[in-house]
Design an enzyme around this catalytic site. Structure first.
Site: not given
Ligand code: CP3
Length: 350
Positions: A31, A35, A44, A81, A157
């Site tokens: 990540r 944010r 975003r 994602d 999910y």
């Molecule tokens: O920079 C990076 O790592 C690359 C991008 C990336 C994202 N998600 C961006 C993201 C990667 C590799 C992921 C993987 C991901 N997504 C996982 C596996 C890793 C982990 O965290 O366990 C999972 C379970 C998800 C599913 C997911 N996506 C959830 C549960 C959420 C909501 C939780 C949150 O942090 O808001 C997301 C949203 C998400 N994916 C965001 C980002 C930057 C935040 C959303 C936003 O910007 O509004």
């Protein structure tokens, strides 16, 4: 796709995957785009929704590059994602502000008809376009990591319709109707293979498979829903794209790490925060590249506590094939200065 040796010559991140330790250890953070960076929040907002950002090659490439410009990480990870796969298969995914993902749940075999591999083309192509742009725009020395969610974690999910504390809806379906549940897992496995293949063809240097909920399964279930599908993905990628390193992240499953490495054939493992440094060291000594495992909360804490732990991790992995990373993703309140501090301290060790 050029072979690993020639790409390694210009990208330090790939060094450990040829069996060579490199000092300072290559670094990237899960990540790393997100944010906690004001420049991410700006793009975003411009994109309107999170998924629009994922499917806009220009904007997704931009947010992937942001942490590389700021911190000079050795690897960029594609901005996308893990839920792009069910979305592309036809299960509408929404990200509610502050609440996380929402999907119309698929609870049993009868609902599975809503998903089809044949629907994925257009959305997967957009993500691959992001990868192609990135390979052009990234510095030569920065590796590009493609990724997908592991079928088990994505299935949690798909079935629950949202994140959950214990993944009980998916685990229950798997016990109640293993044949039906295996059809869902097979579909996700096949889609993941296509998705990752597209990313490699577009220019990804390495791949990571995120199994964030691997730790919630009993050991017999772990064999069937984590090991078997991951092994199938690794085998297919080896056949299609030899020389592209694959890293697995079976979060919460340190007790199964040996079995996971042996049975899936991954080149590397990303270790979560709770994985003991001694276990990581042992795995690295036996030839697996390990990645990890700073507690993301220490990036909030900063100061001496952060510095001490960075030192401890590096000292423990010194001279072994190792990539510095977190044990899970960066949290949104992280001060970017603390990320810069870690990178500076690692580089000073070179
Ligand atoms: O920079 C990076 O790592 C690359 C991008 C990336 C994202 N998600 C961006 C993201 C990667 C590799 C992921 C993987 C991901 N997504 C996982 C596996 C890793 C982990 O965290 O366990 C999972 C379970 C998800 C599913 C997911 N996506 C959830 C549960 C959420 C909501 C939780 C949150 O942090 O808001 C997301 C949203 C998400 N994916 C965001 C980002 C930057 C935040 C959303 C936003 O910007 O509004």
């Amino acid at each position: 796709m050029r072979d690993l040796e020639s790409r390694t010559a210009e990208r330090r991140f790939l060094f450990p995957f040829t069996g060579k330790a490199v000092a300072p250890a290559p670094v990237w953070l899960m990540r790393q785009a997100g944010r906690y960076l004001p420049e991410y929040r700006k793009v975003r907002a411009q994109a309107g929704s999170f998924l629009k950002l994922c499917y806009s090659p220009e904007l997704a490439a931009e947010v992937t590059l942001q942490p590389i410009r700021r911190f000079g990480f050795d690897a960029a990870i594609l901005f996308s994602d893990i839920l792009v796969v069910p979305d592309a298969l036809g299960q509408t995914v929404r990200f509610e502000e502050g609440e996380g993902p929402r999907l119309d749940p698929i609870r049993a075999l009868d609902d599975l008809g809503r998903l089809a591999l044949s629907k994925t083309g257009a959305k997967f192509s957009l993500v691959c376009e992001t990868v192609a742009r990135l390979r052009q725009d990234l510095p030569r020395e920065t590796a590009l990591i493609g990724f997908c969610g592991a079928p088990w974690t994505v299935a949690t999910y798909v079935v629950e319709g949202r994140g959950s504390a214990d993944q009980s809806a998916a685990r229950h379906w798997a016990y109640r109707d293993p044949q039906g549940f295996s059809q869902l897992v097979e579909l996700l496995t096949d889609a993941s293979i296509e998705y990752l293949s597209g990313q490699v063809r577009a220019g990804a240097d390495a791949l990571q498979i995120f199994d964030s909920w691997a730790g919630s399964l009993a050991d017999d279930q772990f064999e069937r829903w984590v090991i078997a599908p991951t092994a199938k993905i690794v085998q297919a990628m080896r056949a299609r794209h030899p020389g592209v390193p694959i890293i697995g992240f079976p979060r919460g499953a340190s007790a199964m790490l040996t079995r996971y490495i042996e049975a899936t054939g991954v080149d590397g493992v990303s270790c979560d925060t709770s994985c003991p440094l001694g276990v990581m060291q042992k795995k690295a000594r036996s030839g697996t590249v390990v990645q990890g495992n700073l507690d993301p909360l220490l990036l909030l804490t900063g100061g001496d506590a952060l510095d001490r732990r960075v030192e401890e991790i590096c000292a423990s992995m010194n001279g072994l094939p190792f990539v510095f990373n977190l044990g899970h993703g960066i949290v949104p309140d992280t001060p970017p200065e603390n990320v810069a501090r870690v990178v500076e301290r690692l580089r000073a060790k070179g």
